[in-house]
Design an enzyme around this catalytic site. Sequence first.
Site, PDB file in Angstrom:
ATOM      1  N   TYR A 100      -1.315  -0.076  10.239  1.00 18.70           N
ATOM      2  CA  TYR A 100      -1.520  -0.485   8.838  1.00 18.70           C
ATOM      3  C   TYR A 100      -0.273  -0.154   8.004  1.00 18.70           C
ATOM      4  O   TYR A 100       0.232  -0.991   7.238  1.00 18.70           O
ATOM      5  CB  TYR A 100      -2.752   0.235   8.291  1.00 18.70           C
ATOM      6  N   SER A 131       0.851  -1.202   0.000  1.00 22.14           N
ATOM      7  CA  SER A 131       0.000   0.000   0.000  1.00 22.14           C
ATOM      8  C   SER A 131       0.881   1.245   0.000  1.00 22.14           C
ATOM      9  O   SER A 131       1.994   1.226   0.536  1.00 22.14           O
ATOM     10  CB  SER A 131      -0.869   0.015   1.255  1.00 22.14           C
TER      11      SER A 131
HETATM   12  N1  LIG Z   1      -8.803  -0.166  -1.136  1.00 23.90           N
HETATM   13  C1  LIG Z   1      -7.699   0.535  -1.031  1.00 23.90           C
HETATM   14  O1  LIG Z   1      -7.731   1.783  -1.123  1.00 23.90           O
HETATM   15  C2  LIG Z   1      -6.382  -0.137  -0.794  1.00 23.90           C
HETATM   16  C3  LIG Z   1      -5.210   0.657  -0.903  1.00 23.90           C
HETATM   17  C4  LIG Z   1      -3.975   0.056  -0.691  1.00 23.90           C
HETATM   18  C5  LIG Z   1      -3.889  -1.292  -0.390  1.00 23.90           C
HETATM   19  N2  LIG Z   1      -5.030  -2.039  -0.296  1.00 23.90           N
HETATM   20  C6  LIG Z   1      -4.873  -3.462   0.038  1.00 23.90           C
HETATM   21  O2  LIG Z   1      -5.501  -4.267  -0.944  1.00 23.90           O
HETATM   22  C7  LIG Z   1      -5.947  -5.490  -0.345  1.00 23.90           C
HETATM   23  C8  LIG Z   1      -7.415  -5.688  -0.681  1.00 23.90           C
HETATM   24  O3  LIG Z   1      -8.147  -4.564  -0.205  1.00 23.90           O
HETATM   25  P1  LIG Z   1      -9.656  -4.243  -0.626  1.00 23.90           P
HETATM   26  O4  LIG Z   1      -9.776  -2.767  -0.675  1.00 23.90           O
HETATM   27  O5  LIG Z   1     -10.059  -5.074  -1.782  1.00 23.90           O
HETATM   28  O6  LIG Z   1     -10.397  -4.735   0.727  1.00 23.90           O
HETATM   29  P2  LIG Z   1     -11.857  -5.298   0.996  1.00 23.90           P
HETATM   30  O7  LIG Z   1     -12.098  -5.074   2.445  1.00 23.90           O
HETATM   31  O8  LIG Z   1     -12.842  -4.766   0.014  1.00 23.90           O
HETATM   32  O9  LIG Z   1     -11.682  -6.864   0.726  1.00 23.90           O
HETATM   33  C9  LIG Z   1     -10.826  -7.624   1.546  1.00 23.90           C
HETATM   34  C10 LIG Z   1     -11.253  -9.071   1.563  1.00 23.90           C
HETATM   35  O10 LIG Z   1     -10.352  -9.745   2.465  1.00 23.90           O
HETATM   36  C11 LIG Z   1     -11.097 -10.574   3.320  1.00 23.90           C
HETATM   37  N3  LIG Z   1     -10.382 -10.728   4.602  1.00 23.90           N
HETATM   38  C12 LIG Z   1     -10.291  -9.830   5.609  1.00 23.90           C
HETATM   39  N4  LIG Z   1      -9.595 -10.354   6.625  1.00 23.90           N
HETATM   40  C13 LIG Z   1      -9.230 -11.598   6.246  1.00 23.90           C
HETATM   41  C14 LIG Z   1      -8.503 -12.634   6.875  1.00 23.90           C
HETATM   42  N5  LIG Z   1      -8.040 -12.511   8.135  1.00 23.90           N
HETATM   43  N6  LIG Z   1      -8.308 -13.784   6.194  1.00 23.90           N
HETATM   44  C15 LIG Z   1      -8.804 -13.926   4.936  1.00 23.90           C
HETATM   45  N7  LIG Z   1      -9.515 -13.005   4.304  1.00 23.90           N
HETATM   46  C16 LIG Z   1      -9.721 -11.837   4.947  1.00 23.90           C
HETATM   47  C17 LIG Z   1     -12.447  -9.874   3.488  1.00 23.90           C
HETATM   48  O11 LIG Z   1     -13.481 -10.787   3.889  1.00 23.90           O
HETATM   49  C18 LIG Z   1     -12.669  -9.281   2.092  1.00 23.90           C
HETATM   50  O12 LIG Z   1     -13.394 -10.160   1.251  1.00 23.90           O
HETATM   51  C19 LIG Z   1      -5.666  -5.338   1.158  1.00 23.90           C
HETATM   52  O13 LIG Z   1      -4.457  -5.984   1.475  1.00 23.90           O
HETATM   53  C20 LIG Z   1      -5.529  -3.848   1.336  1.00 23.90           C
HETATM   54  O14 LIG Z   1      -4.752  -3.523   2.464  1.00 23.90           O
HETATM   55  C21 LIG Z   1      -6.275  -1.499  -0.499  1.00 23.90           C
END
Ligand SMILES: NC(=O)c1ccc[n+]([C@@H]2O[C@H](COP(=O)([O-])OP(=O)(O)OC[C@H]3O[C@@H](n4cnc5c(N)ncnc54)[C@H](O)[C@@H]3O)[C@@H](O)[C@H]2O)c1
Length: 263
Positions: A154, A141
């Site tokens: 985070y 991230s």
């Molecule tokens: N959305 C953003 O702006 C953003 C920015 C930078 C990085 N990220 C990273 O991208 C990745 C995906 O993020 P997203 O925005 O799609 O999130 P999201 O919350 O929409 O989806 C995350 C998924 O992970 C699952 N999850 C959560 N905890 C879990 C666990 N302990 N074991 C297994 N599954 C688990 C949830 O049920 C969900 O389906 C993450 O690692 C997040 O940190 C997201």
Amino acid sequence: MRLADKYALITGAGRGIGFATARAFVREGATVAIADIDLERAKSAVQGLEKLGGRGLAVHVDVADPASIDQMLRAILDAFGRIDILSNNAGVGGNTPFLETTLAEWELILRTNLTGAFLVAQGVAREMVKGGSGKIINIASLSGQRGGDGRAAYGAAKAGLELLTKVMAVELAPFGINVNAIAPGPIDTEMAHLAHDEATRAAYHYLVPMSRYGTPDEIADAAVFLASDESRYVHGHTLNVDGGFQAAGLMYKTAAVPTRPSA
Ligand SMILES: NC(=O)c1ccc[n+]([C@@H]2O[C@H](COP(=O)([O-])OP(=O)(O)OC[C@H]3O[C@@H](n4cnc5c(N)ncnc54)[C@H](O)[C@@H]3O)[C@@H](O)[C@H]2O)c1
């Protein structure tokens, strides 16, 4: 069909970036294990893949629990026989000021976003070593590169994941395993909807040169590149997919500077 006949595992793929990546991998010919802490969500994601004519396997995993990771890997290896591609994507958000971050919150975020990614990657890499090839993509991230408000746990976890990516790249290269990371900027997913209030959204629109959030599909397209043979000499790299957020310095814009977002 850049991923024809490949077997992929994507953690946290029930929705958001992980699900978009699953759709993109299937489009390129891969069969995908959708692992999520919410099994029902994983199952409906697999149905979504099937509607696209793809094949998938729904598996439960809590990446914060080592025993659950072992069970997940056994189930996938029983079904697929091997894992060619891992997208280490499962993660939880965090938006608490440093002075108010509790040890419990710190430990949950580190355990899920860093220790979980380490354990999944280690388990998968031990299998990939046997076949002499593999692709691992860690989803980091921008919060791991810059000191964002409320991102103590985070950001520390994601910074750790970037460094882990480099160590894995060094140690796994002799086994033919290619390791990289993607650092998304703000991406329009449920996680962002939950964590970003109006002021935060306005701040991102100001600070990101492209003045918008990214889409999950834009991360998925980068993941396809890193999962494919096209990226074979890209190794130990973190690919920022962030609308220029990391590149930006002082920017003169006509829009007023937003008020400081509340945490
Ligand atoms: N959305 C953003 O702006 C953003 C920015 C930078 C990085 N990220 C990273 O991208 C990745 C995906 O993020 P997203 O925005 O799609 O999130 P999201 O919350 O929409 O989806 C995350 C998924 O992970 C699952 N999850 C959560 N905890 C879990 C666990 N302990 N074991 C297994 N599954 C688990 C949830 O049920 C969900 O389906 C993450 O690692 C997040 O940190 C997201």
